[in-house]
Design a protein around this motif. Structure first.
Motif, PDB file in Angstrom:
ATOM      1  N   GLY A 123      42.592  38.210  27.547  1.00 13.04           N
ATOM      2  CA  GLY A 123      43.388  38.260  26.328  1.00 13.04           C
ATOM      3  C   GLY A 123      44.816  38.679  26.571  1.00 13.04           C
ATOM      4  O   GLY A 123      45.191  39.126  27.653  1.00 13.04           O
ATOM      5  N   SER A 124      45.642  38.523  25.528  1.00  8.78           N
ATOM      6  CA  SER A 124      47.031  38.960  25.612  1.00  8.78           C
ATOM      7  C   SER A 124      47.076  40.447  25.918  1.00  8.78           C
ATOM      8  O   SER A 124      46.314  41.235  25.363  1.00  8.78           O
ATOM      9  CB  SER A 124      47.735  38.698  24.276  1.00  8.78           C
ATOM     10  N   GLY A 125      47.995  40.817  26.801  1.00 11.98           N
ATOM     11  CA  GLY A 125      48.189  42.220  27.106  1.00 11.98           C
ATOM     12  C   GLY A 125      47.572  42.673  28.404  1.00 11.98           C
ATOM     13  O   GLY A 125      47.663  43.856  28.734  1.00 11.98           O
ATOM     14  N   ALA A 126      46.946  41.762  29.189  1.00 14.65           N
ATOM     15  CA  ALA A 126      46.431  42.170  30.492  1.00 14.65           C
ATOM     16  C   ALA A 126      47.607  42.646  31.342  1.00 14.65           C
ATOM     17  O   ALA A 126      48.598  41.938  31.521  1.00 14.65           O
ATOM     18  CB  ALA A 126      45.719  41.001  31.162  1.00 14.65           C
ATOM     19  N   TYR A 127      47.494  43.849  31.884  1.00 14.75           N
ATOM     20  CA  TYR A 127      48.636  44.540  32.497  1.00 14.75           C
ATOM     21  C   TYR A 127      48.277  45.009  33.892  1.00 14.75           C
ATOM     22  O   TYR A 127      47.138  45.379  34.178  1.00 14.75           O
ATOM     23  CB  TYR A 127      49.003  45.741  31.619  1.00 14.75           C
ATOM     24  N   MET A 128      49.284  44.972  34.798  1.00 10.28           N
ATOM     25  CA  MET A 128      49.121  45.552  36.122  1.00 10.28           C
ATOM     26  C   MET A 128      50.333  46.418  36.423  1.00 10.28           C
ATOM     27  O   MET A 128      51.477  46.015  36.164  1.00 10.28           O
ATOM     28  CB  MET A 128      49.002  44.457  37.188  1.00 10.28           C
ATOM     29  N   PRO A 129      50.141  47.624  36.968  1.00  8.16           N
ATOM     30  CA  PRO A 129      51.257  48.526  37.270  1.00  8.16           C
ATOM     31  C   PRO A 129      52.045  48.045  38.496  1.00  8.16           C
ATOM     32  O   PRO A 129      51.669  47.053  39.141  1.00  8.16           O
ATOM     33  CB  PRO A 129      50.548  49.857  37.548  1.00  8.16           C
ATOM     34  N   ALA A 130      53.098  48.770  38.808  1.00  9.64           N
ATOM     35  CA  ALA A 130      53.920  48.431  39.974  1.00  9.64           C
ATOM     36  C   ALA A 130      53.150  48.704  41.267  1.00  9.64           C
ATOM     37  O   ALA A 130      52.189  49.474  41.295  1.00  9.64           O
ATOM     38  CB  ALA A 130      55.218  49.240  39.952  1.00  9.64           C
ATOM     39  N   HIS A 131      53.592  48.050  42.325  1.00  7.05           N
ATOM     40  CA  HIS A 131      53.087  48.267  43.683  1.00  7.05           C
ATOM     41  C   HIS A 131      51.649  47.797  43.881  1.00  7.05           C
ATOM     42  O   HIS A 131      50.960  48.283  44.785  1.00  7.05           O
ATOM     43  CB  HIS A 131      53.230  49.738  44.100  1.00  7.05           C
ATOM     44  N   VAL A 132      51.188  46.854  43.047  1.00  4.71           N
ATOM     45  CA  VAL A 132      49.912  46.182  43.327  1.00  4.71           C
ATOM     46  C   VAL A 132      50.242  45.027  44.262  1.00  4.71           C
ATOM     47  O   VAL A 132      51.035  44.139  43.913  1.00  4.71           O
ATOM     48  CB  VAL A 132      49.246  45.684  42.037  1.00  4.71           C
ATOM     49  N   ARG A 133      49.672  45.031  45.440  1.00  8.05           N
ATOM     50  CA  ARG A 133      50.118  44.103  46.480  1.00  8.05           C
ATOM     51  C   ARG A 133      49.946  42.643  46.062  1.00  8.05           C
ATOM     52  O   ARG A 133      50.830  41.811  46.328  1.00  8.05           O
ATOM     53  CB  ARG A 133      49.352  44.363  47.783  1.00  8.05           C
ATOM     54  N   GLU A 134      48.827  42.319  45.429  1.00 10.80           N
ATOM     55  CA  GLU A 134      48.629  40.928  45.016  1.00 10.80           C
ATOM     56  C   GLU A 134      49.712  40.465  44.045  1.00 10.80           C
ATOM     57  O   GLU A 134      50.174  39.320  44.114  1.00 10.80           O
ATOM     58  CB  GLU A 134      47.249  40.749  44.368  1.00 10.80           C
ATOM     59  N   ILE A 135      50.115  41.347  43.138  1.00 10.67           N
ATOM     60  CA  ILE A 135      51.159  41.006  42.166  1.00 10.67           C
ATOM     61  C   ILE A 135      52.498  40.832  42.876  1.00 10.67           C
ATOM     62  O   ILE A 135      53.263  39.899  42.574  1.00 10.67           O
ATOM     63  CB  ILE A 135      51.265  42.093  41.080  1.00 10.67           C
ATOM     64  N   GLU A 136      52.800  41.704  43.824  1.00  6.71           N
ATOM     65  CA  GLU A 136      54.052  41.587  44.577  1.00  6.71           C
ATOM     66  C   GLU A 136      54.110  40.271  45.343  1.00  6.71           C
ATOM     67  O   GLU A 136      55.147  39.589  45.361  1.00  6.71           O
ATOM     68  CB  GLU A 136      54.193  42.767  45.536  1.00  6.71           C
ATOM     69  N   VAL A 137      52.998  39.901  45.989  1.00  3.67           N
ATOM     70  CA  VAL A 137      52.979  38.657  46.758  1.00  3.67           C
ATOM     71  C   VAL A 137      53.066  37.447  45.832  1.00  3.67           C
ATOM     72  O   VAL A 137      53.779  36.476  46.116  1.00  3.67           O
ATOM     73  CB  VAL A 137      51.711  38.593  47.630  1.00  3.67           C
ATOM     74  N   ALA A 138      52.343  37.501  44.699  1.00  6.72           N
ATOM     75  CA  ALA A 138      52.395  36.390  43.736  1.00  6.72           C
ATOM     76  C   ALA A 138      53.820  36.181  43.229  1.00  6.72           C
ATOM     77  O   ALA A 138      54.303  35.045  43.142  1.00  6.72           O
ATOM     78  CB  ALA A 138      51.451  36.667  42.569  1.00  6.72           C
ATOM     79  N   GLN A 139      54.511  37.276  42.899  1.00  2.00           N
ATOM     80  CA  GLN A 139      55.890  37.167  42.427  1.00  2.00           C
ATOM     81  C   GLN A 139      56.795  36.587  43.518  1.00  2.00           C
ATOM     82  O   GLN A 139      57.652  35.731  43.240  1.00  2.00           O
ATOM     83  CB  GLN A 139      56.424  38.537  41.999  1.00  2.00           C
TER      84      GLN A 139
END
Length: 343
Positions: free
Chosen positions: A154-170
């Motif tokens: 749903g809308s609002g799924a959130y991940m904090p800073a320094h999550v490696r998968e998010i950093e690599v995806a970005q």
């Protein structure tokens, strides 16, 4: 190659509602968009389309606001997920569940079929920068299939800073956005890999519900992995699998009951699926049907043809010709649409 989506300044910001979706109102979905004119109005958004996906980079020195209501949803049922990567400043997201502030390095997923309100705020340096990806809902469900409800995050799924998968995806999305030399197919592979990395991050987060595998499930995974690796070996048999996985043939049979298929059915159906995929994406001048048959573990082309036709209703040659004709038709249709858009 990236291209301008919209630019707002002191002269045109009052037209932001007409400009923010780009030429022909093709991007995003309907909603109310406005900017804070108490600060210098400097907003620039650029886009790069990759198949059905669009990467958008927005930078601004002023606050921006967007609201999507149930009225907008009724009038425009465009169903998109947006993956937001906050590079500078912050994003304030509000919906019926409450409010969340998403800061630098953090991530948010929104869905267009639920009402929400977003405010984009400059940071201490007086600017904010967002990289985001729009994903059609049916593709979001496909790539986030491990989430509860088969991708209905749903809308609002959130991940904090320094999550490696998010950093690599970005970083992957940023590379695709900036690299004009990268081809369409390669760019799409990277975009879809970035989505899967986000899915992995969300599913592994503390709030995600993850079922622990039993010993039996782990053993079955090992067996299926062994079979997949050795599918091209025409001598693949239960004895080979049981020896390779360190289980008895009787226990192997019990494990495979969990798939609803016998060993033979499992192997032959997987080989035929591999062959069908190979046929659909190859030309006879590049690879012969006999090479495909042997490549997926058949000992003779005659056996391969009989099996293929019994399952798919066509012999391999006719199937390949039909698949190539369908692809040629799709390319022609895309070219026609592109020509009509340019005109």
């Amino acid at each position: 190659m990236s291209e301008p989506l919209f630019t707002l300044d002191a002269d045109n910001y009052r037209k932001c509602q007409q400009l923010f979706r780009g030429t022909h109102q093709r991007e995003y979905y309907d909603g109310e968009f406005w900017v804070d004119d108490s600060l210098p109005v400097e907003v620039e958004a650029r886009r790069r389309a990759i198949g059905p996906y669009t990467i958008i980079e927005t930078s601004a020195a002023t606050r921006q606001f967007f609201r999507r209501t149930r009225k907008h949803i009724r009038e425009d049922a465009t169903d998109l997920g947006v993956l937001w990567f906050v590079r500078r400043g912050s994003l304030v997201f509000s919906n019926q569940q409450g409010q969340r502030i998403v800061g630098e390095g953090e991530f948010l997923l929104t869905r267009s079929m639920a009402p929400f309100f977003i405010e984009l705020q400059p940071g201490d340096a007086g600017s904010h920068e967002i990289l985001h990806l729009t994903v059609p809902a049916h593709l979001l469900r496909k790539h986030m299939a491990s989430q509860n409800g088969a991708g209905e995050t749903g809308s609002g799924a959130y991940m904090p800073a320094h999550v490696r998968e998010i950093e690599v995806a970005q970083a992957m999305l940023g590379d695709v956005f900036d690299d004009d030399a990268m081809g369409e197919d390669s760019s799409r592979i990277l975009v879809e890999a970035a989505i899967r990395l986000v899915e992995q991050a969300i599913s592994a987060s503390p709030g995600a519900c993850q079922a622990r595998q039993t010993v039996t499930e782990q053993r079955l995974d090992e067996v299926l992995r062994f079979i997949e690796v050795h599918l091209s070996d025409p001598n693949l048999c239960t004895g080979m699998v049981s020896k390779g996985c360190g289980v008895s043939q009787r226990y192997l049979s019990l494990l495979l009951q969990g798939t609803g298929k016998t060993f033979s059915d499992l192997v032959w159906s997987r080989r035929l699926e591999m062959a069908r995929e190979w046929l659909a994406h190859s030309h006879k001048r590049d690879v012969a049907i006999s090479e495909i048959a042997y490549g997926v573990g058949f000992k003779s082309t005659a056996h391969f043809s009989r099996k293929f036709k019994s399952v798919f209703g066509q012999n391999p040659r006719d199937f390949r010709e039909g698949a190539l004709a369908d692809q040629a038709g799709e390319i022609e249709a895309i070219n026609e649409r592109a020509g009509a858009t340019i005109q």
